[in-house]
Design a protein around this motif. Structure first.
Motif, PDB file in Angstrom:
ATOM      1  N   UNK A 298      29.087 -10.106  -5.678  1.00  0.00           N
ATOM      2  CA  UNK A 298      29.226  -8.845  -4.953  1.00  0.00           C
ATOM      3  C   UNK A 298      29.461  -9.063  -3.457  1.00  0.00           C
ATOM      4  N   UNK A 299      29.374 -10.318  -3.016  1.00  0.00           N
ATOM      5  CA  UNK A 299      29.639 -10.636  -1.610  1.00  0.00           C
ATOM      6  C   UNK A 299      31.108 -11.001  -1.434  1.00  0.00           C
ATOM      7  N   UNK A 300      31.605 -10.839  -0.219  1.00  0.00           N
ATOM      8  CA  UNK A 300      33.005 -11.148   0.067  1.00  0.00           C
ATOM      9  C   UNK A 300      33.264 -12.648   0.103  1.00  0.00           C
ATOM     10  N   UNK A 301      32.227 -13.469   0.095  1.00  0.00           N
ATOM     11  CA  UNK A 301      32.368 -14.923   0.095  1.00  0.00           C
ATOM     12  C   UNK A 301      31.013 -15.575  -0.070  1.00  0.00           C
ATOM     13  N   UNK A 302      30.964 -16.913  -0.173  1.00  0.00           N
ATOM     14  CA  UNK A 302      29.678 -17.612  -0.296  1.00  0.00           C
ATOM     15  C   UNK A 302      28.828 -17.428   0.954  1.00  0.00           C
ATOM     16  N   UNK A 303      27.531 -17.351   0.753  1.00  0.00           N
ATOM     17  CA  UNK A 303      26.595 -17.213   1.866  1.00  0.00           C
ATOM     18  C   UNK A 303      25.754 -18.476   1.961  1.00  0.00           C
ATOM     19  N   UNK A 304      25.779 -19.130   3.124  1.00  0.00           N
ATOM     20  CA  UNK A 304      24.966 -20.314   3.367  1.00  0.00           C
ATOM     21  C   UNK A 304      23.505 -19.893   3.478  1.00  0.00           C
ATOM     22  N   UNK A 305      22.631 -20.598   2.778  1.00  0.00           N
ATOM     23  CA  UNK A 305      21.200 -20.263   2.787  1.00  0.00           C
ATOM     24  C   UNK A 305      20.439 -21.475   3.322  1.00  0.00           C
ATOM     25  N   UNK A 306      19.583 -21.247   4.301  1.00  0.00           N
ATOM     26  CA  UNK A 306      18.801 -22.343   4.872  1.00  0.00           C
ATOM     27  C   UNK A 306      17.702 -22.755   3.899  1.00  0.00           C
ATOM     28  N   UNK A 307      17.208 -23.991   4.061  1.00  0.00           N
ATOM     29  CA  UNK A 307      16.103 -24.464   3.227  1.00  0.00           C
ATOM     30  C   UNK A 307      14.898 -23.540   3.363  1.00  0.00           C
ATOM     31  N   UNK A 308      14.648 -23.085   4.581  1.00  0.00           N
ATOM     32  CA  UNK A 308      13.499 -22.224   4.847  1.00  0.00           C
ATOM     33  C   UNK A 308      13.628 -20.897   4.103  1.00  0.00           C
ATOM     34  N   UNK A 309      14.811 -20.330   4.116  1.00  0.00           N
ATOM     35  CA  UNK A 309      15.029 -19.020   3.498  1.00  0.00           C
ATOM     36  C   UNK A 309      15.140 -19.093   1.973  1.00  0.00           C
ATOM     37  N   UNK A 310      15.505 -20.263   1.427  1.00  0.00           N
ATOM     38  CA  UNK A 310      15.759 -20.384  -0.006  1.00  0.00           C
ATOM     39  C   UNK A 310      14.577 -19.944  -0.856  1.00  0.00           C
ATOM     40  N   UNK A 311      13.387 -20.449  -0.570  1.00  0.00           N
ATOM     41  CA  UNK A 311      12.212 -20.097  -1.369  1.00  0.00           C
ATOM     42  C   UNK A 311      11.940 -18.598  -1.311  1.00  0.00           C
ATOM     43  N   UNK A 312      12.068 -18.009  -0.121  1.00  0.00           N
ATOM     44  CA  UNK A 312      11.854 -16.564   0.022  1.00  0.00           C
ATOM     45  C   UNK A 312      12.908 -15.773  -0.747  1.00  0.00           C
ATOM     46  N   UNK A 313      14.141 -16.234  -0.660  1.00  0.00           N
ATOM     47  CA  UNK A 313      15.260 -15.574  -1.324  1.00  0.00           C
ATOM     48  C   UNK A 313      15.069 -15.596  -2.843  1.00  0.00           C
ATOM     49  N   UNK A 314      14.712 -16.760  -3.387  1.00  0.00           N
ATOM     50  CA  UNK A 314      14.501 -16.872  -4.837  1.00  0.00           C
ATOM     51  C   UNK A 314      13.314 -16.030  -5.299  1.00  0.00           C
ATOM     52  N   UNK A 315      12.241 -16.020  -4.509  1.00  0.00           N
ATOM     53  CA  UNK A 315      11.073 -15.204  -4.856  1.00  0.00           C
ATOM     54  C   UNK A 315      11.437 -13.724  -4.873  1.00  0.00           C
ATOM     55  N   UNK A 316      12.229 -13.293  -3.890  1.00  0.00           N
ATOM     56  CA  UNK A 316      12.655 -11.886  -3.833  1.00  0.00           C
ATOM     57  C   UNK A 316      13.504 -11.539  -5.060  1.00  0.00           C
ATOM     58  N   UNK A 317      14.433 -12.415  -5.412  1.00  0.00           N
ATOM     59  CA  UNK A 317      15.281 -12.162  -6.581  1.00  0.00           C
ATOM     60  C   UNK A 317      14.453 -12.051  -7.856  1.00  0.00           C
ATOM     61  N   UNK A 318      13.477 -12.943  -8.013  1.00  0.00           N
ATOM     62  CA  UNK A 318      12.607 -12.885  -9.187  1.00  0.00           C
ATOM     63  C   UNK A 318      11.815 -11.592  -9.213  1.00  0.00           C
ATOM     64  N   UNK A 319      11.288 -11.202  -8.061  1.00  0.00           N
ATOM     65  CA  UNK A 319      10.492  -9.987  -7.968  1.00  0.00           C
ATOM     66  C   UNK A 319      11.322  -8.753  -8.314  1.00  0.00           C
ATOM     67  N   UNK A 320      12.604  -8.786  -7.961  1.00  0.00           N
ATOM     68  CA  UNK A 320      13.492  -7.662  -8.248  1.00  0.00           C
ATOM     69  C   UNK A 320      14.036  -7.694  -9.676  1.00  0.00           C
ATOM     70  N   UNK A 321      13.611  -8.700 -10.465  1.00  0.00           N
ATOM     71  CA  UNK A 321      13.988  -8.744 -11.867  1.00  0.00           C
ATOM     72  C   UNK A 321      15.281  -9.478 -12.180  1.00  0.00           C
ATOM     73  N   UNK A 322      15.835 -10.176 -11.197  1.00  0.00           N
ATOM     74  CA  UNK A 322      17.067 -10.929 -11.443  1.00  0.00           C
ATOM     75  C   UNK A 322      16.753 -12.217 -12.190  1.00  0.00           C
ATOM     76  N   UNK A 323      17.714 -12.702 -12.950  1.00  0.00           N
ATOM     77  CA  UNK A 323      17.598 -14.005 -13.601  1.00  0.00           C
ATOM     78  C   UNK A 323      18.144 -15.066 -12.655  1.00  0.00           C
ATOM     79  N   UNK A 324      17.495 -16.204 -12.626  1.00  0.00           N
ATOM     80  CA  UNK A 324      17.939 -17.324 -11.800  1.00  0.00           C
ATOM     81  C   UNK A 324      18.310 -18.451 -12.748  1.00  0.00           C
TER      82      UNK A 324
END
Length: 144
Positions: A78-104
């Motif tokens: 759904x994004x116009x291109x790839x988004x670079x994710x920092x190591x610091x943000x990765x864990x937070x990003x994955x936790x948010x996706x899981x909490x919102x019910x997304x599959x990883x």
């Protein structure tokens, strides 16, 4: 929270759901990758400007402390291109996706070589601007 600059190790082990990689193993892998890259670059000639420039650059596989260096990307269609994710943000990003019910999904194994892999081996990527959601510009114009 990653202590002792082991973010990549923690991220990999969390994604794989087990203690698969130690700092020593990741450092060894990074050194092997550096040597493999050096050999591949030397195939074009050790006297070339490209090879000499390559040797002067820091490792793209380890940071200055010797820890494994990984770049993460959000490949949300759904994004116009790839988004670079920092190591610091990765864990937070994955936790948010899981909490919102997304599959990883985790991809294991060898993937076909592509131009992006070649570029990432030579240099670290820095994203200047975060990609927008598809249609975000149009929606913004409609509200203005």
């Amino acid at each position: 929270i990653c202590k002792g600059s082991l973010c990549a190790q923690h991220c990999l082990n969390n994604l794989l759901q087990g203690e698969y990689f130690s700092p020593v193993e990741l450092s060894s892998i990074a050194e092997q990758l550096d040597e493999e890259e050096r050999m591949r670059m030397a195939e074009g000639g050790v006297q070339t400007e490209e090879y000499r420039t390559f040797l002067q650059q820091p490792s793209g596989n380890m940071d200055d402390s010797g820890f494994f260096s990984i770049q993460w990307f959000n490949l949300n269609s759904l994004l116009t291109g790839p988004e670079l994710i920092s190591d610091t943000y990765l864990a937070l990003f994955l936790a948010q996706l899981q909490q919102e019910g997304y599959s990883i999904f985790v991809i294991r194994g060898s993937l076909p070589e592509c131009e992006a892999d070649q570029i990432l081996r030579i240099m670290r990527v820095e994203q200047q601007q975060r990609p927008k959601l598809i249609g975000e510009d149009e929606a913004q114009r409609c509200t203005d």
